[in-house]
Design a protein around this motif. Structure first.
Motif, PDB file in Angstrom:
ATOM      1  N   PHE A  91      31.473  46.425  47.924  1.00 16.11           N
ATOM      2  CA  PHE A  91      32.460  46.847  46.929  1.00 16.11           C
ATOM      3  C   PHE A  91      33.320  45.657  46.545  1.00 16.11           C
ATOM      4  O   PHE A  91      33.976  45.050  47.394  1.00 16.11           O
ATOM      5  N   SER A  92      33.315  45.311  45.248  1.00  9.80           N
ATOM      6  CA  SER A  92      34.088  44.172  44.770  1.00  9.80           C
ATOM      7  C   SER A  92      34.770  44.497  43.451  1.00  9.80           C
ATOM      8  O   SER A  92      34.428  45.473  42.776  1.00  9.80           O
ATOM      9  N   VAL A  93      35.750  43.657  43.100  1.00  9.81           N
ATOM     10  CA  VAL A  93      36.397  43.760  41.794  1.00  9.81           C
ATOM     11  C   VAL A  93      36.407  42.376  41.156  1.00  9.81           C
ATOM     12  O   VAL A  93      36.440  41.357  41.843  1.00  9.81           O
ATOM     13  N   THR A  94      36.400  42.383  39.822  1.00 11.27           N
ATOM     14  CA  THR A  94      36.526  41.142  39.059  1.00 11.27           C
ATOM     15  C   THR A  94      37.559  41.377  37.977  1.00 11.27           C
ATOM     16  O   THR A  94      37.445  42.328  37.193  1.00 11.27           O
ATOM     17  N   CYS A  95      38.580  40.539  37.947  1.00 12.70           N
ATOM     18  CA  CYS A  95      39.661  40.678  36.974  1.00 12.70           C
ATOM     19  C   CYS A  95      39.509  39.618  35.888  1.00 12.70           C
ATOM     20  O   CYS A  95      39.286  38.445  36.185  1.00 12.70           O
ATOM     21  N   GLY A  96      39.644  40.052  34.642  1.00 11.56           N
ATOM     22  CA  GLY A  96      39.542  39.125  33.524  1.00 11.56           C
ATOM     23  C   GLY A  96      40.836  39.078  32.736  1.00 11.56           C
ATOM     24  O   GLY A  96      41.380  40.116  32.348  1.00 11.56           O
ATOM     25  N   LYS A  97      41.343  37.881  32.519  1.00 10.45           N
ATOM     26  CA  LYS A  97      42.583  37.707  31.756  1.00 10.45           C
ATOM     27  C   LYS A  97      42.289  37.659  30.265  1.00 10.45           C
ATOM     28  O   LYS A  97      41.274  37.116  29.838  1.00 10.45           O
ATOM     29  N   MET A  98      43.209  38.215  29.477  1.00 10.27           N
ATOM     30  CA  MET A  98      43.136  38.149  28.025  1.00 10.27           C
ATOM     31  C   MET A  98      44.287  37.286  27.510  1.00 10.27           C
ATOM     32  O   MET A  98      45.201  36.928  28.256  1.00 10.27           O
ATOM     33  N   VAL A  99      44.257  36.976  26.226  1.00 12.50           N
ATOM     34  CA  VAL A  99      45.382  36.261  25.617  1.00 12.50           C
ATOM     35  C   VAL A  99      46.626  37.132  25.758  1.00 12.50           C
ATOM     36  O   VAL A  99      46.586  38.341  25.535  1.00 12.50           O
ATOM     37  N   GLY A 100      47.735  36.535  26.146  1.00  6.69           N
ATOM     38  CA  GLY A 100      48.941  37.315  26.412  1.00  6.69           C
ATOM     39  C   GLY A 100      48.994  37.703  27.874  1.00  6.69           C
ATOM     40  O   GLY A 100      48.690  36.893  28.758  1.00  6.69           O
ATOM     41  N   ILE A 101      49.347  38.961  28.160  1.00  2.41           N
ATOM     42  CA  ILE A 101      49.545  39.373  29.550  1.00  2.41           C
ATOM     43  C   ILE A 101      48.516  40.384  30.042  1.00  2.41           C
ATOM     44  O   ILE A 101      48.497  40.714  31.226  1.00  2.41           O
ATOM     45  N   ASP A 102      47.677  40.893  29.168  1.00  4.86           N
ATOM     46  CA  ASP A 102      46.740  41.942  29.554  1.00  4.86           C
ATOM     47  C   ASP A 102      45.607  41.412  30.426  1.00  4.86           C
ATOM     48  O   ASP A 102      45.254  40.228  30.384  1.00  4.86           O
ATOM     49  N   SER A 103      45.011  42.318  31.200  1.00  8.04           N
ATOM     50  CA  SER A 103      43.807  41.987  31.959  1.00  8.04           C
ATOM     51  C   SER A 103      42.939  43.226  32.095  1.00  8.04           C
ATOM     52  O   SER A 103      43.420  44.355  31.993  1.00  8.04           O
ATOM     53  N   TRP A 104      41.644  43.002  32.307  1.00  4.64           N
ATOM     54  CA  TRP A 104      40.707  44.102  32.552  1.00  4.64           C
ATOM     55  C   TRP A 104      40.191  43.976  33.983  1.00  4.64           C
ATOM     56  O   TRP A 104      40.354  42.938  34.622  1.00  4.64           O
ATOM     57  N   LEU A 105      39.575  45.053  34.474  1.00  6.36           N
ATOM     58  CA  LEU A 105      39.060  45.021  35.839  1.00  6.36           C
ATOM     59  C   LEU A 105      37.687  45.673  35.889  1.00  6.36           C
ATOM     60  O   LEU A 105      37.490  46.768  35.358  1.00  6.36           O
ATOM     61  N   LEU A 106      36.758  44.988  36.534  1.00  5.62           N
ATOM     62  CA  LEU A 106      35.419  45.515  36.805  1.00  5.62           C
ATOM     63  C   LEU A 106      35.337  45.884  38.272  1.00  5.62           C
ATOM     64  O   LEU A 106      35.553  45.049  39.149  1.00  5.62           O
ATOM     65  N   TYR A 107      35.041  47.167  38.544  1.00  6.41           N
ATOM     66  CA  TYR A 107      34.746  47.620  39.909  1.00  6.41           C
ATOM     67  C   TYR A 107      33.228  47.625  40.046  1.00  6.41           C
ATOM     68  O   TYR A 107      32.530  48.146  39.168  1.00  6.41           O
ATOM     69  N   GLU A 108      32.733  47.116  41.172  1.00  6.04           N
ATOM     70  CA  GLU A 108      31.279  46.972  41.288  1.00  6.04           C
ATOM     71  C   GLU A 108      30.805  47.262  42.707  1.00  6.04           C
ATOM     72  O   GLU A 108      31.395  46.806  43.687  1.00  6.04           O
ATOM     73  N   THR A 109      29.750  48.076  42.787  1.00  7.69           N
ATOM     74  CA  THR A 109      29.031  48.267  44.042  1.00  7.69           C
ATOM     75  C   THR A 109      27.585  47.843  43.800  1.00  7.69           C
ATOM     76  O   THR A 109      27.234  47.398  42.701  1.00  7.69           O
ATOM     77  N   ASP A 110      26.729  48.016  44.793  1.00  2.25           N
ATOM     78  CA  ASP A 110      25.324  47.664  44.612  1.00  2.25           C
ATOM     79  C   ASP A 110      24.668  48.487  43.511  1.00  2.25           C
ATOM     80  O   ASP A 110      23.699  48.041  42.896  1.00  2.25           O
ATOM     81  N   ASN A 111      25.211  49.690  43.256  1.00  2.83           N
ATOM     82  CA  ASN A 111      24.536  50.613  42.339  1.00  2.83           C
ATOM     83  C   ASN A 111      25.357  51.019  41.130  1.00  2.83           C
ATOM     84  O   ASN A 111      24.867  51.786  40.293  1.00  2.83           O
ATOM     85  N   LEU A 112      26.596  50.517  40.990  1.00  2.15           N
ATOM     86  CA  LEU A 112      27.476  51.064  39.964  1.00  2.15           C
ATOM     87  C   LEU A 112      28.470  50.031  39.467  1.00  2.15           C
ATOM     88  O   LEU A 112      28.959  49.207  40.237  1.00  2.15           O
ATOM     89  N   LYS A 113      28.785  50.114  38.165  1.00  2.00           N
ATOM     90  CA  LYS A 113      29.822  49.266  37.580  1.00  2.00           C
ATOM     91  C   LYS A 113      30.755  50.131  36.735  1.00  2.00           C
ATOM     92  O   LYS A 113      30.305  50.891  35.877  1.00  2.00           O
TER      93      LYS A 113
END
Length: 269
Positions: A122-144
């Motif tokens: 189980f992992s997460v990946t955070c992506g920064k956008m211009v400004g202050i916003d960010s998105w998050l990807l939750y990931e397992t072996d079988n699901l995103k």
């Protein structure tokens, strides 16, 4: 303990992802107004302060008060706070990080687009956008699961840039109505245009990320001050967003109410 990902709805932009023994709550704004008494939640939260005892992590997407709510974080018992890890994007000012450290949370700063392993597969990946916003990807072996929330990902080029990190996803979560100032009272046409643009943005995102399911969220609020309440006249309702997704995209819309729970991939009623 289950190897399936479960989503429990909290309110507005807040929900809990549970995978095995991990429970991550996102953007817990549970009560009170935001933006100088300009916004209020549509319904009361069922999740209460004492329920944080079951939480292992809190992810905060950005510093806006409907996502980062100091009045909520400060009410959590100190002994519980010491057992919770805050996940937040790396920033230069470290204002959110410093605030959370002073409350004795454990804090992990997430480098841009770098996978952070929570536990096992189980992992997460955070992506920064211009400004202050960010998105998050939750990931397992079988699901995103990809939470876009307020990020302005409004065209194919931006979507494709993010997809280089995320790939196709199983679940997409995206804001479904406008959330900022949209003209004066007489500018209703501007607000109607902005509402349509929000839905078309979801359509572009679905076409790029190919999710089986889309959860419209992060717009469960109303403009509650005498000076801005006119802006409620053209907001997208959740019914409108749900119908749009099901009729105009290949994804299935999932609409959740506080305290609803859904095991990803199962039938949702």
């Amino acid at each position: 303990m289950s190897d399936q990902m479960n989503i429990e709805w909290v309110n507005h932009a807040s929900y809990i992802v549970q995978y095995k023994n991990i429970r991550i709550i996102a953007d817990p704004w549970l009560f009170g107004s935001a933006f100088n008494d300009g916004w209020d939640l549509l319904v009361d939260s069922k999740f209460q302060i004492e329920d944080f005892k079951s939480i292992t992590h809190i992810w905060i997407s950005h510093e806006h008060p409907d996502h980062f709510a100091p009045q909520v974080l400060g009410k959590i018992d100190e002994n519980i706070r010491k057992k919770i890890t805050i996940l937040f994007q790396e920033t230069a000012d470290k204002r959110v990080v410093n605030f959370c450290n002073k409350l004795y949370f454990n804090v992990v700063e997430l480098p841009n687009r770098t996978r952070y392993v929570i536990d096992g597969d189980f992992s997460v990946t955070c992506g920064k956008m211009v400004g202050i916003d960010s998105w998050l990807l939750y990931e397992t072996d079988n699901l995103k699961l990809l939470n876009i929330n307020d990020c302005v990902i409004s065209n194919k080029k931006l979507c494709e840039s993010i997809k280089k990190t995320t790939g196709d996803v199983d679940v997409l979560m995206s804001q479904f109505s406008y959330a900022n100032w949209k003209g004066n009272p007489e500018d209703k046409a501007l607000r109607e245009k902005s509402a349509r643009e929000k839905l078309n943005r979801i359509k572009i995102q679905v076409e790029t990320f190919n999710p089986h399911y889309t959860i419209p969220f992060a717009s469960f609020v109303y403009f509650s001050h005498n000076e801005n309440k006119y802006m409620n006249d053209s907001i997208n309702t959740i019914e409108t967003a749900h119908e749009f997704i099901n009729q105009n995209t290949s994804s299935k819309s999932i609409v959740m109410y506080p305290e609803d729970s859904w095991t990803v991939g199962s039938e949702f009623k």
